[in-house]
Structure formats: structure tokens, C-alpha cells
Design a protein around this motif. Structure first.
Motif, mmCIF file in Angstrom:
data_model
loop_
_atom_site.group_PDB
_atom_site.id
_atom_site.type_symbol
_atom_site.label_atom_id
_atom_site.label_comp_id
_atom_site.label_asym_id
_atom_site.label_seq_id
_atom_site.Cartn_x
_atom_site.Cartn_y
_atom_site.Cartn_z
ATOM 1 N N ILE A 1 7.701 63.959 75.020
ATOM 2 C CA ILE A 1 6.355 63.403 74.768
ATOM 3 C C ILE A 1 6.300 62.805 73.364
ATOM 4 O O ILE A 1 5.771 61.724 73.134
ATOM 5 C CB ILE A 1 5.264 64.497 74.940
ATOM 6 N N ARG A 2 6.906 63.538 72.417
ATOM 7 C CA ARG A 2 6.886 63.062 71.027
ATOM 8 C C ARG A 2 7.629 61.724 70.907
ATOM 9 O O ARG A 2 7.164 60.798 70.235
ATOM 10 C CB ARG A 2 7.526 64.090 70.099
ATOM 11 N N SER A 3 8.758 61.620 71.597
ATOM 12 C CA SER A 3 9.501 60.358 71.473
ATOM 13 C C SER A 3 8.729 59.206 72.138
ATOM 14 O O SER A 3 8.758 58.078 71.667
ATOM 15 C CB SER A 3 10.908 60.483 72.026
ATOM 16 N N ARG B 1 10.367 78.380 77.859
ATOM 17 C CA ARG B 1 10.088 77.979 76.480
ATOM 18 C C ARG B 1 10.953 76.752 76.101
ATOM 19 O O ARG B 1 10.467 75.813 75.502
ATOM 20 C CB ARG B 1 10.414 79.165 75.561
ATOM 21 N N ASN B 2 12.206 76.800 76.474
ATOM 22 C CA ASN B 2 13.104 75.674 76.185
ATOM 23 C C ASN B 2 12.652 74.404 76.894
ATOM 24 O O ASN B 2 12.662 73.316 76.323
ATOM 25 C CB ASN B 2 14.535 76.011 76.614
ATOM 26 N N GLN B 3 12.257 74.601 78.166
ATOM 27 C CA GLN B 3 11.766 73.441 78.913
ATOM 28 C C GLN B 3 10.522 72.852 78.247
ATOM 29 O O GLN B 3 10.361 71.643 78.140
ATOM 30 C CB GLN B 3 11.406 73.867 80.352
ATOM 31 N N HIS B 4 9.673 73.780 77.796
ATOM 32 C CA HIS B 4 8.435 73.379 77.120
ATOM 33 C C HIS B 4 8.742 72.528 75.889
ATOM 34 O O HIS B 4 8.184 71.446 75.687
ATOM 35 C CB HIS B 4 7.679 74.666 76.739
ATOM 36 N N VAL B 5 9.668 73.045 75.097
ATOM 37 C CA VAL B 5 10.047 72.330 73.867
ATOM 38 C C VAL B 5 10.697 70.983 74.215
ATOM 39 O O VAL B 5 10.409 69.951 73.596
ATOM 40 C CB VAL B 5 10.995 73.192 73.004
ATOM 41 N N GLN B 6 11.523 71.007 75.243
ATOM 42 C CA GLN B 6 12.220 69.776 75.658
ATOM 43 C C GLN B 6 11.218 68.713 76.102
ATOM 44 O O GLN B 6 11.299 67.562 75.699
ATOM 45 C CB GLN B 6 13.157 70.122 76.812
ATOM 46 N N GLU C 1 5.444 59.148 72.236
ATOM 47 C CA GLU C 1 4.386 58.884 71.246
ATOM 48 C C GLU C 1 4.896 57.948 70.150
ATOM 49 O O GLU C 1 4.214 57.003 69.752
ATOM 50 C CB GLU C 1 3.946 60.199 70.588
ATOM 51 N N ILE C 2 6.103 58.247 69.663
ATOM 52 C CA ILE C 2 6.684 57.420 68.596
ATOM 53 C C ILE C 2 6.892 55.994 69.102
ATOM 54 O O ILE C 2 6.592 55.019 68.413
ATOM 55 C CB ILE C 2 8.017 58.039 68.113
ATOM 56 N N GLU C 3 7.358 55.889 70.351
ATOM 57 C CA GLU C 3 7.608 54.570 70.937
ATOM 58 C C GLU C 3 6.293 53.788 71.050
ATOM 59 O O GLU C 3 6.234 52.597 70.736
ATOM 60 C CB GLU C 3 8.220 54.761 72.316
ATOM 61 N N ILE C 4 5.228 54.503 71.484
ATOM 62 C CA ILE C 4 3.919 53.838 71.620
ATOM 63 C C ILE C 4 3.446 53.353 70.254
ATOM 64 O O ILE C 4 2.965 52.227 70.115
ATOM 65 C CB ILE C 4 2.879 54.790 72.257
ATOM 66 N N ALA C 5 3.606 54.221 69.244
ATOM 67 C CA ALA C 5 3.179 53.839 67.889
ATOM 68 C C ALA C 5 3.956 52.620 67.408
ATOM 69 O O ALA C 5 3.387 51.703 66.789
ATOM 70 C CB ALA C 5 3.372 55.011 66.932
ATOM 71 N N GLU C 6 5.268 52.598 67.722
ATOM 72 C CA GLU C 6 6.089 51.445 67.303
ATOM 73 C C GLU C 6 5.641 50.175 68.018
ATOM 74 O O GLU C 6 5.541 49.107 67.414
ATOM 75 C CB GLU C 6 7.564 51.724 67.612
ATOM 76 N N GLU D 1 9.097 66.999 64.112
ATOM 77 C CA GLU D 1 8.028 67.782 64.705
ATOM 78 C C GLU D 1 8.451 68.392 66.043
ATOM 79 O O GLU D 1 9.106 67.736 66.841
ATOM 80 C CB GLU D 1 6.814 66.865 64.927
ATOM 81 N N ILE D 2 8.068 69.681 66.243
ATOM 82 C CA ILE D 2 8.246 70.288 67.571
ATOM 83 C C ILE D 2 6.909 70.114 68.279
ATOM 84 O O ILE D 2 5.935 70.813 67.982
ATOM 85 C CB ILE D 2 8.616 71.778 67.460
ATOM 86 N N TYR D 3 6.883 69.159 69.176
ATOM 87 C CA TYR D 3 5.614 68.791 69.805
ATOM 88 C C TYR D 3 4.964 69.979 70.497
ATOM 89 O O TYR D 3 3.752 70.147 70.475
ATOM 90 C CB TYR D 3 5.859 67.655 70.805
#
Lengths: 613, 91
Positions: B35-37, B25-30, B39-44, A232-234
Motif C-alpha cells: 500500500i505504501r509503495s 503479522r508478516n502478511q499485514h506488514v507486507q 501511495e508513493i507511486e500515486i504521490a509521484e 515507514e512500516i505502513y
């Protein structure tokens, strides 16, 4: 520049204008006429709607002890086609041999590549799953297509360990697939009440089924864009709706008492090898069921055993415990009082074209002693003034012949049959607990009428339903209260039951320090297509304590107990069982003694002859 | 010459704007990936907490506990719940 050159330039320009113009036209056409369709088909590749599964609600006992919860687990799955993929095989072997993937391209023949990779997979999987290699190899070779589940219900921490191994060793074609499992921390206790869920996580029996709608949450979803690694691209996450977890159900059950009850019925199973045992313990004032247990057992883990909740589903003929209805009705109508002298016809009565017998010859007894001694003839004499319709009316008022409405699957209403279906001796039979079919829970609830001063409290099993953060606690099913007999009639009947424990058939249920009111029951066992069988009984006891301010009511029904050295009666088998559970229960529930401790020192010496029934 | 300078200036401006846009845009995606990682860590971690809650609940099963105490020949085996004192926490 001559004219020819000019003309060439003009032609070239014209050509470029036409070319770029047509490209522009094409672009305009694509943008305005095909744009939507093309972006839609592109979106399928990068946009993804991910379902966020809502966890199923949990089940707790009255003290917050966890009884059921859903758990994320993983299955180790082998894709048999991927396992035979040469590309994946080369990647795996390259990692094993520490070489470049390209260098293996011409190194092995396809068959050799396949076999080497297969051996490698078996070696790695055997190491992590601890399944012997030959067994694993046999399993993997058993299928060429489709999927093969190697291990189920792998817990989260082991899954991570496994995933790391699969990634490090570059094993392709073997995956960990997420799924859910319903976890029951006490799989041997309260099994018939809790019920279970099917493979689809839908309730199949018990509370799991009755509260399936409440416990099933609402799935959420998120729409997101994914990169080429399908991650996913957050930053481009679109709509996101969080799942709403299922509601938690709090039962009225006290697991401390429940476990004591289960221990006791295990002992009874060992001692008497009965066909069935059922017992229910409740708080009469509120109708809250504190413990409910049955045997044969049902194991929630292996799903082996009898699934029916005998206490609410199975019918039995109660015998003498049902006499409470006759006495309750007669006291309520004022046709008999505890002091009224009743002629028990010296143990045999045949005045109405049928013969009634008692287990001992009684002459004239007060109504109180008729109940205490459990005289059949005396009980019929007490009930007779009510008439058939009157007696049927009281059976109905006490809750027989209708469901109690408890939160359980397959509750039986029992059977008391309309008066016009009764035969000559039916009235006398029903008065003493034959020709009626009741459930143990109905009998306990009927006894609760006497404990509650004449008021019927329907039993409840659920204390409340709440969302996962306990923010919205809704009470369980509201129990319905209604008056059945007058307060005075209930008090008189309670005194008679106390007498039954003091000097009657129920003496072995007496508990030092407590006044107990109770009634024994011994009914000949009725076998379908055979009739009543000699020497086989359904023995029972129902009672409550402290008699003056009842906090605990229990019933125990033992179907067809067997013993070589004991006469099998409610007074000899069920009453002591009641006592052993109740005297532990008062400590667990903190019920204070209300009588001197020496009250019942002689009860255990009572002869069997005097406590028959 | 002036129009050429203007064109160059506009091109440079457009280039800078484009560059900044791409950078942001790159910074945004980065940041999104970070944040996603998390989120994944929190879910784990959530799953791990749930797992331990369940394991603790499983270990408190009276039947299983008794079986283990029995197996260990412990003096604590077969203690009736009636003989266990519950100490309530003070309010």
C-alpha cells in the motif's frame, strides 16, 4: 542420594530461586517503574512524525487561466563532510571499479582514496548537470564543512533521473532535498498585481500578500513507525491528518485584455520614453478591474525592477481629467447646466488676486463646450458657485483622499488637503486638477461615477476565493456602492464628455462604431523641491464606452513623455493610446458597436491646436 | 501420561497460534508495504501531473509564445488577442 547431595541440590535450587527471583524483581521494577520512560526512549528511534506540507493556493484570472502555483522542486546538495567519508568513498569506488568494498580497504592510501572518489563524483555529477568538470571540482573544493548547493529548482522528472544516477553509481554525500518554488507561468505580465512570495513561501507583495492567510494551507502530519532503513512500516501507521491545501484566488483580471494592454504600453515606452506609465481598465457597473499595468516593469522571475504598483501607490496631479469633479458637483447642485453660458475671459482671468490662463482664448462658451475645450478659466467659473467647502465635499464624495480598498498592498489614499490649509489660488488650482494628488485607480473610479449614473462603485480585483476543488466559492471583497451625484447630473456630464470626443480635445480617442465619453488631461510635471517644470508633463486620458451603456472604462497616465516631433498633450499622446487599447478590448470582451462606423473619420485629421490638453 | 499429553497438546496449540500470529503479522506488514509503495507511486504521479499542468501553463504565456514565434519567423507572431476567436464548447 546422600544428605550431602541433597543439600547441594537444595543450595543450587535456592541459588536459582534467588537468581531468578531477583531477575523477576528487576523485571517487575523495569516494567512498572521504568517502563514508560524506556518505551518512550525506544519510540524515538522507531516512531516518526512526518509533516505533510499543505500546498499554497493558486491564483487564476477571471477565465481560469493559471497565474501562480506552487511546485515541488529539489536542490542538489553536497554534504561536504560526507563527501570526505572513507566508507562512502570506498562504496562509490567499489561500484565504479566493479569490486567488493572490503577489497578496497587496504588498496588505497586515505589520500588516494579521497582523490579518486572526488574525481569520480565530479565525473558523475558533471555528466548529469552538464556543468564542466573543472568548474564543478572548484566548487566542491571550495568548502570543507557544511553544505553546498550545486543546483536549485530541479523539477520532479529530472530529480528522478538524478536520483537513479546517484543510486546506481553509489554516490554518497550528495543528496536531493525537496523544497517548494512559486511558479508564475506569465512572469512578465500582471506582475505588480500578483506580487510575489519570499523564500519562506509567504506573500511579500500584491495579491500574494493580501491573500496570504487564505492561500496558506494547514499542514497535516502522520505518525508512523520506521524500519532500520528508516522506511515507514505502513501497517503500524498511527494518527494521520491530511493537509488542507490553501485556497485558490480568482482575480477579475482578463489575461487576454491584460496582455494587449501590456503590449500597448511597451509600444508607448518605446515611442515616448516616459518616466512612468500606468493604466487601469475596469467594468464600471461592477467595479471589476479587467486589466492593470505599469511601467517601469517588474520581472517576477528575476525579481528585478520597480515593485510598486503605480496604479494604486503612486500619486500624480491629474490636471484636466479632474475637471469632472467640478462639473459633476455643479450639475448635481443645479448651479450650472450644460447649456449655461460661462465667461472664459478670453484666455486670462485675474479677478481674485491670482492669474489664470487658458491654452487658447475663449470668450463665452456653454458649460458643455467649456469641458469639451477644457478651459481652465471656464472650469473655475463652473466650480466657483459650489464654494470651497462644497467643492471639497465633492472631491471627497468622488473618492479622492481615501483608499479605494482594492486588494493591493501599499495603496495610497492620495491628498486633497482640508479647506483650512488652502491658499488663495488653491480653489482654482484644485478645480483644474492641480494641488491635488490622486492615484490612477482613484481617477478611474471617479470617472466610473459618471459611467454608473452617479453611483460610486469601489473597484475590486478579486472575483472569489475557493478551496482547491472549487467546492466553496466565496465572493471577493464586496464592493461598496453609494450615490455621489444625481442620475440627471451624471447623464449631463456624460453628454459633455461625449462632446469632448466629438468636437473637443479628446477627438483622437474616438473609436469607429462606438460612442465614447472621455476627458483628456495635461498637467505640468511637479518635481519635488523644484516645483512645476516647463516642457515636462503628465498626460492622461480617462473615458468609457459605449457611452449609453458603459461596459468598459479605462485610464491611461503617461508621466513625462518625450518626443521631438509631437506636441505632448493628453489629446495627442494619451487619447490615441486609449483608442488603440480600447478598440482591441471591445473585440476581446465582445462589446457590440452602438454607433455608425463613419462617426470619427475626421478625428485623426484634427489639428493639434484644437486638441491641446 | 495424560498430563504430559495435555502439556504437549497445549504447547502445540500455543505454537500453532504463535505461528499463525506471526504469519498474519508478516502478511499485514507486507500488504502495508505494498500500500505504501502504491501511495508513493500515486504521490509521484500527482507531482508529475502538476509538473505538466505547469509546463502547459508556462508554454501558454503570451510573451514567451510571441518570442518563440518571432524567433521562428512565423506568420502567427504578434497576433493580437482581439483577433483570436474563442469557440465556446456547446452546453
Amino acid at each position: 542420594m546422600d544428605k550431602q547431595q541433597q543439600s547441594r541440590i537444595v543450595r543450587a535450587c535456592l541459588f536459582l530461586v534467588i537468581l531468578l527471583g531477583s531477575l523477576s524483581v528487576r523485571l517487575v521494577y523495569i516494567q512498572f517503574f521504568k517502563g514508560d520512560a524506556l518505551s518512550e526512549s525506544a519510540r524515538v528511534h522507531y516512531e516518526h512524525e512526518q509533516i505533510l506540507e499543505a500546498p499554497r493556493g493558486r491564483i487564476f484570472d477571471r477565465n481560469g487561466e493559471l497565474l501562480a502555483s506552487s511546485q515541488v522542486v529539489y536542490n542538489l546538495v553536497v554534504d561536504c563532510v560526507h563527501l570526505r567519508d572513507p566508507g562512502l568513498a570506498r562504496m562509490g569506488l567499489a561500484r565504479k571499479e566493479g569490486k567488493d568494498v572490503k577489497s578496497l580497504r587496504y588498496r588505497y592510501q586515505p589520500d588516494e582514496l579521497q582523490n579518486r572518489y572526488f574525481e569520480y563524483v565530479v565525473e558523475v555529477l558533471s555528466g548529469v548537470t552538464r556543468v564542466p568538470q573543472p568548474e564543478l571540482a572548484k566548487k566542491l573544493k571550495s568548502k570543507d564543512t557544511g553544505e553546498l548547493v550545486l543546483a536549485r529548482n530541479i523539477e520532479d522528472d529530472f530529480q528522478r533521473e538524478l536520483q537513479k544516477v546517484l543510486t546506481d553509481k553509489a554516490i554518497g554525500g550528495v543528496y536531493l532535498r525537496q523544497t517548494h518554488r512559486r511558479n508564475y507561468p506569465s512572469p512578465q505580465t500582471l506582475t505588480h498585481v500578483i506580487g510575489y512570495v519570499g523564500g519562506d513561501q509567504k506573500g511579500r507583495e500584491g495579491i500574494e500578500k493580501v491573500f496570504d492567510t487564505e492561500m496558506t494551507g494547514i499542514d497535516g502530519y502522520k505518525v508512523c513507525e520506521r524500519d532500520r532503513r528508516r522506511q515507514e512500516i505502513y501497517a503500524y501507521r498511527k494518527a494521520s491528518i491530511a493537509p488542507i491545501p490553501g485556497k485558490d484566488v480568482y482575480l477579475t483580471i482578463d489575461m487576454g485584455l491584460q496582455s494587449e494592454v501590456e503590449n500597448q504600453i511597451v509600444k508607448l515606452m518605446t515611442m515616448y520614453s516616459p518616466e512612468k506609465i500606468s493604466t487601469v481598465w475596469l467594468r464600471p457597473k461592477t467595479g471589476e478591474v479587467l486589466a492593470m499595468a505599469n511601467r517601469p516593469h517588474f520581472d517576477l522571475e528575476s525579481r528585478v525592477g520597480a515593485r510598486r504598483n503605480i496604479a494604486v501607490s503612486d500619486l500624480y496631479q491629474p490636471g484636466s481629467t479632474f475637471k469632472l469633479v467640478a462639473f459633476g458637483g455643479a450639475f448635481d447642485q443645479g448651479v450650472v447646466s450644460p447649456d449655461t453660458l460661462i465667461d472664459c475671459h478670453d484666455g486670462e482671468y485675474s479677478g481674485e488676486g491670482f492669474v489664470m490662463k487658458d491654452h487658447a482664448p475663449f470668450g463665452k462658451l456653454t458649460a458643455e463646450m467649456v469641458l469639451a475645450k477644457s478651459s481652465n478659466i471656464g472650469t473655475y467659473m463652473v466650480a466657483r458657485p459650489l464654494g470651497r467647502d462644497g467643492f471639497h465635499h465633492y472631491m471627497d464624495l468622488f473618492g479622492f483622499g481615501r483608499k479605494t480598498g482594492i486588494a493591493s498592498t501599499a495603496e495610497s489614499p492620495g491628498a486633497i488637503y482640508p479647506v483650512n490649509q488652502w491658499t488663495g489660488p488653491s480653489f482654482s488650482s484644485k478645480a483644474i486638477g492641480y494641488e491635488v494628488m490622486v492615484t490612477p485607480l482613484q481617477m478611474a473610479t471617479a470617472c466610473g461615477v459618471i459611467a454608473n449614473g452617479g453611483v460610486y462603485q469601489s473597484p475590486v480585483l478579486v472575483k472569489g476565493v475557493t478551496d482547491s476543488d472549487a467546492a466553496d466559492f466565496n465572493g471577493g471583497a464586496q464592493n461598496r456602492a453609494r450615490r455621489v451625484i444625481s442620475k440627471e447630473a451624471a447623464a449631463d456630464l456624460k453628454d459633455c464628455m461625449v462632446t469632448a470626443l466629438r468636437i473637443g480635445t479628446a477627438r483622437r480617442a474616438a473609436i469607429p462604431g462606438y460612442t465614447v465619453a472621455g476627458k483628456t488631461g495635461t498637467a505640468r510635471k511637479h518635481v519635488e523641491n523644484v516645483g512645476y517644470v516647463d516642457g515636462r508633463y503628465v498626460v492622461s486620458f480617462v473615458g468609457f464606452l459605449p457611452a449609453d451603456d458603459p461596459e468598459l472604462l479605462g485610464i491611461i497616465v503617461i508621466d513625462d513623455p518625450k518626443s521631438n516631433d509631437l506636441d505632448l498633450y493628453g489629446g495627442t499622446v494619451a487619447a490615441p493610446a486609449f483608442k488603440s487599447i480600447a478598440q482591441e478590448a471591445v473585440k476581446i470582451l465582445g462589446i457590440m458597436p452602438n454607433a455608425p462606423l463613419e462617426t470619427t473619420s475626421r478625428t485623426n485629421e484634427s489639428s493639434v491646436a484644437s486638441i491641446r490638453d | 501420561m495424560v498430563p504430559i499429553i495435555r502439556v504437549v497438546f497445549i504447547c502445540l496449540l500455543l505454537g500453532v497460534v504463535g505461528g499463525v500470529f506471526v504469519y498474519l503479522r508478516n502478511q499485514h506488514v507486507q500488504r502495508g508495504d505494498e500500500i505504501r509503495s502504491v501511495e508513493i507511486e500515486i504521490a509521484e504521479l500527482d507531482r508529475e501531473i502538476q509538473l505538466w499542468v505547469l509546463r502547459i501553463a508556462n508554454s501558454k504565456d503570451r510573451v514567451e509564445l510571441n518570442r518563440r514565434l518571432d524567433w521562428q519567423n512565423s506568420d502567427l507572431r504578434s497576433i493580437s488577442p482581439a483577433n483570436i476567436l474563442k469557440i465556446e464548447s456547446s452546453p
